[in-house]
Design a protein around this motif. Structure first.
Motif, PDB file in Angstrom:
ATOM      1  N   UNK A  10      -2.669  -5.751  39.873  1.00 24.45           N
ATOM      2  CA  UNK A  10      -3.681  -6.679  40.380  1.00 24.45           C
ATOM      3  C   UNK A  10      -3.030  -7.930  40.968  1.00 24.45           C
ATOM      4  N   UNK A  11      -2.021  -8.447  40.284  1.00 25.66           N
ATOM      5  CA  UNK A  11      -1.302  -9.612  40.800  1.00 25.66           C
ATOM      6  C   UNK A  11      -0.647  -9.303  42.147  1.00 25.66           C
ATOM      7  N   UNK A  12      -0.073  -8.121  42.243  1.00 26.47           N
ATOM      8  CA  UNK A  12       0.566  -7.719  43.500  1.00 26.47           C
ATOM      9  C   UNK A  12      -0.475  -7.599  44.618  1.00 26.47           C
ATOM     10  N   UNK A  18      -5.167  -8.703  49.168  1.00 29.10           N
ATOM     11  CA  UNK A  18      -6.188  -7.675  48.951  1.00 29.10           C
ATOM     12  C   UNK A  18      -7.030  -8.084  47.747  1.00 29.10           C
ATOM     13  N   UNK A  19      -7.872  -9.087  47.953  1.00 29.43           N
ATOM     14  CA  UNK A  19      -8.662  -9.624  46.854  1.00 29.43           C
ATOM     15  C   UNK A  19      -9.716  -8.638  46.342  1.00 29.43           C
ATOM     16  N   UNK A  20     -10.398  -7.896  47.227  1.00 32.16           N
ATOM     17  CA  UNK A  20     -11.337  -6.892  46.695  1.00 32.16           C
ATOM     18  C   UNK A  20     -10.629  -5.831  45.838  1.00 32.16           C
ATOM     19  N   UNK A  21      -9.450  -5.418  46.259  1.00 36.71           N
ATOM     20  CA  UNK A  21      -8.687  -4.451  45.471  1.00 36.71           C
ATOM     21  C   UNK A  21      -8.278  -5.022  44.129  1.00 36.71           C
ATOM     22  N   UNK A  22      -7.819  -6.272  44.132  1.00 35.95           N
ATOM     23  CA  UNK A  22      -7.427  -6.932  42.887  1.00 35.95           C
ATOM     24  C   UNK A  22      -8.637  -7.088  41.968  1.00 35.95           C
ATOM     25  N   UNK A  23      -9.786  -7.446  42.537  1.00 41.64           N
ATOM     26  CA  UNK A  23     -10.995  -7.604  41.729  1.00 41.64           C
ATOM     27  C   UNK A  23     -11.354  -6.331  40.992  1.00 41.64           C
ATOM     28  N   UNK A  41      -7.554 -14.674  35.396  1.00 35.71           N
ATOM     29  CA  UNK A  41      -7.133 -14.125  36.694  1.00 35.71           C
ATOM     30  C   UNK A  41      -8.324 -13.568  37.470  1.00 35.71           C
ATOM     31  N   UNK A  42      -9.241 -12.923  36.771  1.00 35.43           N
ATOM     32  CA  UNK A  42     -10.448 -12.391  37.409  1.00 35.43           C
ATOM     33  C   UNK A  42     -11.268 -13.542  38.010  1.00 35.43           C
ATOM     34  N   UNK A  43     -11.447 -14.616  37.245  1.00 33.54           N
ATOM     35  CA  UNK A  43     -12.191 -15.773  37.743  1.00 33.54           C
ATOM     36  C   UNK A  43     -11.525 -16.408  38.955  1.00 33.54           C
ATOM     37  N   UNK A  44     -10.217 -16.541  38.910  1.00 34.83           N
ATOM     38  CA  UNK A  44      -9.474 -17.131  40.031  1.00 34.83           C
ATOM     39  C   UNK A  44      -9.594 -16.245  41.267  1.00 34.83           C
ATOM     40  N   UNK A  45      -9.502 -14.946  41.068  1.00 39.35           N
ATOM     41  CA  UNK A  45      -9.621 -14.013  42.200  1.00 39.35           C
ATOM     42  C   UNK A  45     -11.022 -14.111  42.818  1.00 39.35           C
ATOM     43  N   UNK A  49     -12.416 -15.509  46.931  1.00 34.67           N
ATOM     44  CA  UNK A  49     -13.444 -14.947  47.807  1.00 34.67           C
ATOM     45  C   UNK A  49     -14.669 -15.861  47.886  1.00 34.67           C
ATOM     46  N   UNK A  50     -14.520 -17.099  47.384  1.00 33.63           N
ATOM     47  CA  UNK A  50     -15.586 -18.108  47.378  1.00 33.63           C
ATOM     48  C   UNK A  50     -16.807 -17.695  46.549  1.00 33.63           C
ATOM     49  N   UNK A  51     -16.590 -16.904  45.522  1.00 32.44           N
ATOM     50  CA  UNK A  51     -17.662 -16.510  44.599  1.00 32.44           C
ATOM     51  C   UNK A  51     -17.644 -17.497  43.427  1.00 32.44           C
TER      52      UNK A  51
END
Length: 123
Positions: A10-12, A18-23, A41-45, A49-51
Motif C-alpha cells: 500500500x505504501x508503494x 495510485x491512491x485508489x489502489x492503496x485505499x 495510513x488509510x486516513x491519510x490516503x 483524494x480530498x475525502x
C-alpha cells in the motif's frame, strides 16, 4: 501475503500516486485490525483524494489505538480533516494538543511547530 507485506504494498502504491489502489489495500488491512498504522495510513490516503470527512473516523480510531510514535503527526492530519470539513473548533483543539506535545519520531520539532503555526493562523 502477510499484513506487513500488504502494508508495504500500500505504501508503494501511494508512492506511485495510485491512491485508489492503496485505499483498497488499506481497507483490507483495517478489517479486524488493532494496528494504528493501518488506520492512520488509510486516513491519510483518503485525504490525498480530498475525502476529508471520510478520513476523520480512521484517523480518530488510529489515535485511540495509541500509536507508539507519530501521534502528533496523526493529530495534525486529523486537524486538517476537521478544518477541511468545516469543523474549525475541533481542528483548533487538535492543534492545541499537538502544540504541547514533546517532539518525537518521525517529525520531531516540525509537529509542534506546525501546530503553533496553524493556531496562529486560525485561532
Amino acid at each position: 501475503m502477510s499484513k506487513e507485506q500488504d502494508y508495504q504494498q500500500a505504501l508503494k502504491l501511494e508512492e506511485q500516486q495510485d491512491f485508489p489502489g492503496a485505499l483498497s489495500v488499506y481497507k483490507k488491512l483495517i478489517e479486524g485490525s488493532d494496528d494504528p498504522r493501518y488506520f492512520i495510513a488509510y486516513g491519510v490516503c483518503l485525504q490525498r483524494l480530498s475525502h476529508w470527512k471520510q478520513s476523520i473516523a480512521p484517523l480518530e480510531h488510529g489515535i485511540e489505538l495509541k500509536p507508539h510514535y507519530c501521534e502528533g503527526d496523526a493529530r495534525l492530519f486529523l486537524a486538517t480533516a476537521y478544518l477541511e470539513s468545516g469543523q474549525k473548533k475541533k481542528a483548533i483543539e487538535q492543534w492545541k494538543l499537538v502544540s504541547q506535545m514533546e517532539p518525537e519520531y518521525p517529525s520531531y520539532e516540525h509537529v509542534p511547530d506546525e501546530a503553533k503555526r496553524m493556531l496562529a493562523k486560525y485561532a
